[in-house]
Design a protein around this motif. Structure first.
Motif, short mmCIF file in Angstrom:
data_model
loop_
_atom_site.label_atom_id
_atom_site.label_comp_id
_atom_site.label_asym_id
_atom_site.label_seq_id
_atom_site.Cartn_x
_atom_site.Cartn_y
_atom_site.Cartn_z
N UNK B 31 0.86 -1.12 0.04
CA UNK B 31 -0.05 0.15 -0.11
C UNK B 31 0.98 1.38 0.07
N UNK B 32 0.38 2.23 -0.55
CA UNK B 32 0.96 3.46 -0.86
C UNK B 32 1.50 3.96 0.61
N UNK B 33 0.70 4.12 1.49
CA UNK B 33 0.70 4.53 3.10
C UNK B 33 2.07 4.26 3.61
N UNK B 34 2.20 3.06 3.51
CA UNK B 34 3.40 2.49 4.30
C UNK B 34 4.54 2.35 3.16
N UNK B 35 4.29 2.53 1.84
CA UNK B 35 5.57 2.86 1.22
C UNK B 35 6.64 3.64 1.54
N UNK B 124 -5.42 -2.12 -7.87
CA UNK B 124 -6.09 -1.32 -6.92
C UNK B 124 -5.23 -0.50 -5.92
N UNK B 125 -4.46 -1.22 -5.18
CA UNK B 125 -3.61 -0.28 -4.28
C UNK B 125 -2.73 0.78 -4.86
N UNK B 126 -2.10 0.33 -5.83
CA UNK B 126 -1.15 1.49 -6.43
C UNK B 126 -1.86 2.82 -6.76
N UNK B 127 -3.24 2.33 -7.61
CA UNK B 127 -4.09 3.46 -8.02
C UNK B 127 -4.56 4.20 -6.70
N UNK B 128 -4.86 3.50 -5.81
CA UNK B 128 -5.37 4.17 -4.66
C UNK B 128 -4.42 5.35 -3.95
N UNK B 129 -3.27 4.67 -4.26
CA UNK B 129 -1.99 5.64 -3.74
C UNK B 129 -1.71 6.80 -4.55
N UNK B 130 -1.66 6.67 -5.62
CA UNK B 130 -1.64 7.52 -6.67
C UNK B 130 -2.54 8.85 -6.60
N UNK B 131 -3.93 8.11 -6.36
CA UNK B 131 -5.15 9.27 -6.23
C UNK B 131 -4.80 10.07 -4.91
#
Lengths: 217, 217, 217, 217
Positions: B31-35, B124-131
């Motif tokens: 997930x983006x948040x923990x990236x 799903x997860x990368x797109x949510x991160x980018x969004x």
DNA sequence: CGGTAAACGAGACGGTACGTCCGGTCTTAGT
DNA sequence: ACTAAGACCGGACGTACCGTCTCGTTTACCG
């Protein structure tokens, strides 16, 4: 509430309100991404443990802040100095949407209010923060759907249901689809900033949507 | 590119690709948040400075990862093991949307593809991160609008412009509003999870929208 | 050194010295028990991680501070304002104890110097801190025995060995026992404060000990 | 006692004993440095306030634990499983040191017992803890000197006084110096671990000290 | 012997410091 | 010159305890 399970009876209401108020204010001032638990605790005059004791995450705190706001428990004008009259605040628990008989006018008024709220600097940043957290946390999303979204959604459905009964909408219309047909475009413009979010846009969306939902005959 | 300005001539293309691939994979896995930049650097076998030298933020890295993906430069199957054929990947640079003459069928196909992509666990997860990052960063949002959104948007506009010329849409229709009338509801359901995002929903949205955008008389 | 194992080649000598100096000063000002890693880092203008990277414990830092002191690397006057001449500092690396031929006088002078040092407010608190840590940490105690205690102990042994060779001590005397017979009582009075630690006491101890260690004939 | 001043009449003796026992046990198990008031309270089944009400500091609690021990009030075997008979426990309140007429033998026996006690794992850690606290807290040191040290010290003085009267020691001997000449070296070896603390060492110390304290002519 | 005041167990509170993690910068070797 | 490596300062993380402060609940004295 969104809280954990220690002995809730002994819980300090003053601390709880101070934390939620501080969280909301800070989210508006510095944005959710830069919001820290330490800053919330410091602003609220509270130990960090008091936050960790009752909330599982930063998002849950902000969620509860909105919940408190939606229940009208926040001190007036939180977020900045004054509050202009007549504004449609997040938590407007007005029992129902306006129903003048003129469906299009009513919906335009409500959707314009939504646009105004999203553009209000007091709400813009905190709402983006909450949205961001909901996006990434399915549990929080479920809670959001139940506690914050559903009551408002039901008000919207109610207005549309009345219109449908009055023959202004196609009898087969799915009310949730109908609502999303209008609020979805507004939300997506707000989030993605792909184009300016104006009242004219809101009006156009309502017009097109209502035409699309009208009785087929 | 989204990059900063050192002597780009000497830049290592291998490192650049390794970084973007690692960023995209990690965004999907944790997930983006923990990236973290550190994790990207470690996975890519690269020094942190090589990332900071060329990108201003974590969001910019992820953005470029999507850009690379949209240009078909990512190794096939990045993100996980197998890839079913016939899928409509993020970066489908097909020159145009399908135009069979049946507007509703064409749009349903495309919107269903969008739904499928948003539901694909690889995206799903990368797109949510980018969004999420776009939501919070106006600069990145502008870049997104120009580089990733606009090309696709123009393809959609083109298809609708043809339909409008053919008298299938009202001549006064604003094409951007028209597109948003269909993609907005889908995006908002995906993000907020207020209701399941199904192909039936996509179909309903297309039907209602097209009715709303049809010629008036 | 007492340090861990990252790439020591890249280590910042400036940070190392700042940390040890800060640790020693703070130990003298607020006492070892109230000494915190955070305070050392803040005073030294250093990130906490730079301490945790190179030392395993607070005691190890203080130990190294004494080690640096004993090697004469501390800036003169650390611990307070000025330094009077002629003082016997902890780290006096004088090659040897005085040897005037008068064993009793020599030992009295040295033991009085020890008493003075233990009473010196610059050293009292830090020494108690170090002692306390040695008491509780066998590893540190071993390091102490090897690095700080042994060199001084050898000097004392050397002086006594000379005296023994000159027939001033019994030929069977165990030099370590002999040393402890004199320094043990002084140390224990200092630590336990069971009675005032005076120069007269030091003299009495030397006299009795020397009589006890004299040749039996 | 070392306690504060609320209405001591109402004090719960059960809680007091539970606290002191828990403190002593925990000091032996995890060491004084890691000992916490919370852990004592939890082990004793007592509220934290009951500790803070009656004792000013962690050291005072441990001190009272030793005091209780020295008065034989601790349940047998506290600190671990079995207790061999005939051991010389901390609190041996035997009225006097042995006096067989053979001063050297008597003192060796007593000093060997001290060595054994210091080496006993049941006492080692708690004693180090108490010592550490005394080292850093002058008030507690005074209390220690009066309550725990002095009674034992007087017993030692008494034995030496008898020997002095019998002409076995020099008439000018300062009895406190004499005691410290023997116990100081043992204490310092125990604390600093600079060399193994053996019974032979104790014997050597006694022999040398007695020779040093013998009548001069 | 019933009322009441104190001590009690429990545990929430505002805090401090812990030891870890990571952001973003800077330095050192290596190619 | 640009890289990989990684030490550095800073600062937030989430946890553990501190010492204080209520809460009800015994408990033991007193009226």
């Amino acid at each position: 509430m969104t809280t954990k399970t220690p002995n809730a009876a002994r819980r300090s209401e003053a601390s709880r309100r101070a934390i939620l108020t501080a969280a909301f204010e800070l989210a508006g001032e510095i944005g959710y991404a830069k919001l820290t638990i330490e800053a919330i605790a410091a602003r609220a005059g509270v130990g960090k443990q008091t936050i960790y004791r009752w909330w599982p995450s930063k998002g849950a705190v902000l969620f509860d802040a909105f919940l408190m706001l939606s229940e009208g428990q926040l001190p007036a004008g939180v977020g900045d100095g004054g509050e202009a009259e007549g504004e449609a605040a997040v938590g407007d628990t007005a029992a129902a949407l306006p129903d003048t008989g003129d469906l299009e006018a009513d919906l335009k008024a409500v959707l314009r209010a939504t646009v105004a709220e999203l553009a209000d600097p007091r709400y813009d940043l905190p709402l983006r923060g909450l949205t961001s957290e909901i996006m990434h946390d399915a549990d929080l999303a479920a809670l959001y759907a139940e506690r914050l979204h559903e009551p408002v959604q039901e008000m919207k459905r109610t207005r549309l249901r009345a219109a449908r009964a009055a023959g202004q909408l196609d009898p087969d219309v799915d009310l949730d689809v109908a609502v999303e047909l209008m609020w979805g475009p507004v939300l997506s413009r707000w989030l993605m900033r792909t184009a300016p979010l104006t009242e004219e846009f809101a009006d156009s969306v309502v017009e097109a949507a209502l035409r699309g939902l009208a009785p087929k005959a």
